[in-house]
Design an enzyme around this catalytic site. Structure first.
Site, PDB file in Angstrom:
ATOM      1  N   ASN A   7     -43.295  12.001  22.929  1.00 57.51           N
ATOM      2  CA  ASN A   7     -43.359  11.568  21.533  1.00 57.51           C
ATOM      3  C   ASN A   7     -43.474  10.045  21.558  1.00 57.51           C
ATOM      4  OD1 ASN A   7     -42.935  10.907  18.879  1.00 57.51           O
ATOM      5  ND2 ASN A   7     -40.997  12.017  18.665  1.00 57.51           N
ATOM      6  N   LYS A  14     -40.541   8.579  23.705  1.00 64.19           N
ATOM      7  CA  LYS A  14     -39.447   9.531  23.902  1.00 64.19           C
ATOM      8  C   LYS A  14     -39.999  10.684  24.737  1.00 64.19           C
ATOM      9  CE  LYS A  14     -36.317  11.355  20.570  1.00 64.19           C
ATOM     10  NZ  LYS A  14     -36.148  11.760  19.188  1.00 64.19           N
ATOM     11  N   ARG A  95     -46.379  15.084  20.659  1.00 68.04           N
ATOM     12  CA  ARG A  95     -46.199  15.059  19.217  1.00 68.04           C
ATOM     13  C   ARG A  95     -47.268  14.134  18.642  1.00 68.04           C
ATOM     14  NH1 ARG A  95     -42.478  11.468  15.364  1.00 68.04           N
ATOM     15  NH2 ARG A  95     -42.916  12.616  13.467  1.00 68.04           N
ATOM     16  N   HIS A 184     -43.034  16.140   9.235  1.00 67.07           N
ATOM     17  CA  HIS A 184     -41.888  16.880   9.796  1.00 67.07           C
ATOM     18  C   HIS A 184     -42.216  18.363   9.970  1.00 67.07           C
ATOM     19  CE1 HIS A 184     -39.060  13.745   7.769  1.00 67.07           C
ATOM     20  NE2 HIS A 184     -39.214  13.410   9.036  1.00 67.07           N
ATOM     21  N   ARG A 245     -36.810   4.345   2.804  1.00 70.91           N
ATOM     22  CA  ARG A 245     -38.034   4.628   2.040  1.00 70.91           C
ATOM     23  C   ARG A 245     -37.664   5.111   0.640  1.00 70.91           C
ATOM     24  NH1 ARG A 245     -40.790   8.526   6.410  1.00 70.91           N
ATOM     25  NH2 ARG A 245     -39.182   7.842   7.858  1.00 70.91           N
ATOM     26  N   MET A 287     -25.855   7.252   6.620  1.00 69.50           N
ATOM     27  CA  MET A 287     -25.009   7.991   5.687  1.00 69.50           C
ATOM     28  C   MET A 287     -23.525   7.901   6.042  1.00 69.50           C
ATOM     29  SD  MET A 287     -25.393   9.328   2.890  1.00 69.50           S
ATOM     30  CE  MET A 287     -26.888  10.036   2.286  1.00 69.50           C
ATOM     31  N   ILE A 335     -28.512  14.246   8.873  1.00 72.92           N
ATOM     32  CA  ILE A 335     -27.631  14.409   7.717  1.00 72.92           C
ATOM     33  C   ILE A 335     -27.437  15.904   7.417  1.00 72.92           C
ATOM     34  CG2 ILE A 335     -27.392  13.948   5.239  1.00 72.92           C
ATOM     35  CD1 ILE A 335     -29.048  11.344   5.746  1.00 72.92           C
ATOM     36  N   GLY A 336     -28.528  16.646   7.407  1.00 72.60           N
ATOM     37  CA  GLY A 336     -28.460  18.079   7.076  1.00 72.60           C
ATOM     38  C   GLY A 336     -27.526  18.851   7.999  1.00 72.60           C
ATOM     39  N   ASN A 338     -25.036  17.481   9.982  1.00 73.34           N
ATOM     40  CA  ASN A 338     -23.697  16.908  10.217  1.00 73.34           C
ATOM     41  C   ASN A 338     -22.904  16.542   8.981  1.00 73.34           C
ATOM     42  OD1 ASN A 338     -23.873  16.706  13.168  1.00 73.34           O
ATOM     43  ND2 ASN A 338     -25.546  15.290  12.728  1.00 73.34           N
ATOM     44  N   GLU A 388     -37.206  19.694  17.652  1.00 74.46           N
ATOM     45  CA  GLU A 388     -38.655  19.468  17.580  1.00 74.46           C
ATOM     46  C   GLU A 388     -39.291  19.481  18.973  1.00 74.46           C
ATOM     47  OE1 GLU A 388     -39.607  16.550  14.123  1.00 74.46           O
ATOM     48  OE2 GLU A 388     -37.504  16.291  14.594  1.00 74.46           O
TER      49      GLU A 388
END
Ligand code: AMP
Length: 402
Positions: A7, A14, A95, A184, A245, A287, A335-336, A338, A388
């Site tokens: 990626n 990565k 990717r 995504h 963003r 967050m 976030i989703g 954790n 991913e």
């Protein structure tokens, strides 16, 4: 077979090497600050296991090839290597962010595919040229090893025109391909398959609202396993409020800022991508920091959190209406996966839609997919860790098997 997933970003790369027989990650890492005076390579052997070992190197890497050359040395090192020789890497999965309308499925890389990726550099200046650099790394360091490109935009290519068209003059679509593409996609596709497995249903029978909430945030409406709408647009700026963003705003704000503040288009673009979102409202984009600030009574942090949650709720409502029937709402990414506070706030007062949340189940931390809805809720609320890299490696194998 071992698949190397690459990626590549503009100044980073990565990677993960995955043994596809048992889907075990042999090693993973990140080369950073490519092209700068000093670069950094962080390499993990057997990551997230009790045998994990970390190697960190600080040295300059002139370009992506030089960075990945060092990675190959580490991977094949006589002492700490995870394979004996490069030939034990059977394929490379890349990717790639934007494949436009030409590419609806992962494909083996050839000259035509490279040309298509290159053709979208104007629309995706940060990603597509870097992704192409990753492909060129593979060509140079692994000649003869097949490379497969897996596109972020693929999963969303099933959207109908009523969802992907913008109500602008039609010639902008016909001449310049101005339309919604979505991003995504690899993550939305992975969690869709995992959710179907968890629900015990064939993937082509599940209706889902998938929420990828990380640094970048996007949602997808998935009908019978296929994407019918998504929040991101021609670029990854549209849709939800994100770390830095802005997401959806009145587009007339752009010419207003150009006029009122004498800004250039590029300056407004930077403002919307890098200085807006959570950071723009409260100065923080992580967050965890925002929750800590809310605890201390920081009102701007509270407003940022409220706005972030409210915009997700609005999209759940609109995607629910688009789908007609929803089997599950899925939370994934940083976030989703954790953040139990965000999940609880998003799902509060949604009983009318059958969406509920069991606060005890929501508080449990786990790396496994789980349902956090109340027993009486008609819609499952699933936390599904995304992967991913594994999705790219699986797609690579599928392409090679034909
Ligand atoms: P991703 O882009 O998926 O890696 O997500 C990164 C973002 O996830 C970070 O910027 C944080 O805002 C968020 N995040 C990660 N861990 C937590 C956590 N334990 N609680 C709340 N947010 C988190």
């Amino acid at each position: 077979m071992n698949v190397l997933v690459i990626n590549a970003g503009s100044s980073s790369c990565k990677y993960q090497l995955i043994n596809m027989e048992n889907e075990v990650v042999l090693c993973a890492g990140l080369v950073e600050r490519i092209g700068e005076d000093m670069g950094k390579l962080a390499h993990k052997i057997a990551p997230d296991t009790d045998k994990e070992e970390k190697i960190v190197l600080e040295q300059p890497f002139a370009n992506h090839v030089e960075g990945m050359k060092k990675v190959v040395e580490l991977i094949t090192d006589a002492d700490k290597g995870v394979v004996k020789d490069k030939s034990e890497i059977g394929a490379i999965g890349h990717r790639v962010v934007m494949g436009g309308e030409e590419i609806t499925k992962s494909v083996k890389v050839d000259a035509k595919v490279k040309e298509i990726i290159d053709g979208y550099k104007a629309l995706c200046p940060l990603h597509n040229p870097a992704n192409l650099a990753g492909i060129e790394v593979a060509e140079e360091l692994f000649p003869g090893t097949p490379s497969v490109a897996v596109f972020d935009t693929e999963f969303h290519q099933t959207m109908p025109s009523r969802a992907y068209m913008y109500p602008l003059p039609l010639n902008l679509y016909e001449d310049l391909k101005v339309r919604r593409y979505g991003f995504h996609g690899t993550s939305h596709r992975y969690v869709t398959k995992k959710a179907a497995e968890f629900l015990g249903k064939p993937v082509d029978e599940v209706n889902l609202v998938t929420c990828h909430l990380g640094n970048g945030c996007s949602m997808a409406a998935v009908k019978n396993g296929k994407c019918i709408d998504t929040t991101m647009g021609i670029t990854p700026l549209e849709g939800l409020m994100m770390g830095t963003r802005c997401g959806d705003i009145d587009p007339a704000i752009v010419p207003f800022l150009v006029e009122a503040k004498g800004m250039t288009a590029a300056e407004v673009d930077t403002l919307m991508n890098k200085q807006s979102g959570l950071k723009g409202i409260c100065g923080m984009n992580d967050m965890r920091d925002i929750h800590a600030a809310v605890e201390k009574g920081d009102e701007k942090a509270k407003m940022a959190l409220d706005m972030f949650v409210y915009r997700i709720k609005k999209y759940i409502g609109s995607f629910y209406a688009a789908l007609g029937r929803v089997d599950a709402v899925i939370f994934t990414a940083g976030i989703g996966e954790n953040d139990d506070i965000v999940r609880a706030e998003v799902c509060s007062e949604m009983e009318v839609l059958g969406i509920t949340i069991d606060l005890e189940k929501n508080a449990v931390r786990s790396g496994e997919p789980r349902n956090i809805a109340k027993a009486e809720g008609s819609v499952a609320v699933l936390v599904v860790p995304t992967n991913e890299e594994l999705e790219i490696a699986q797609a690579t194998m599928e392409v090679l098997k034909g």
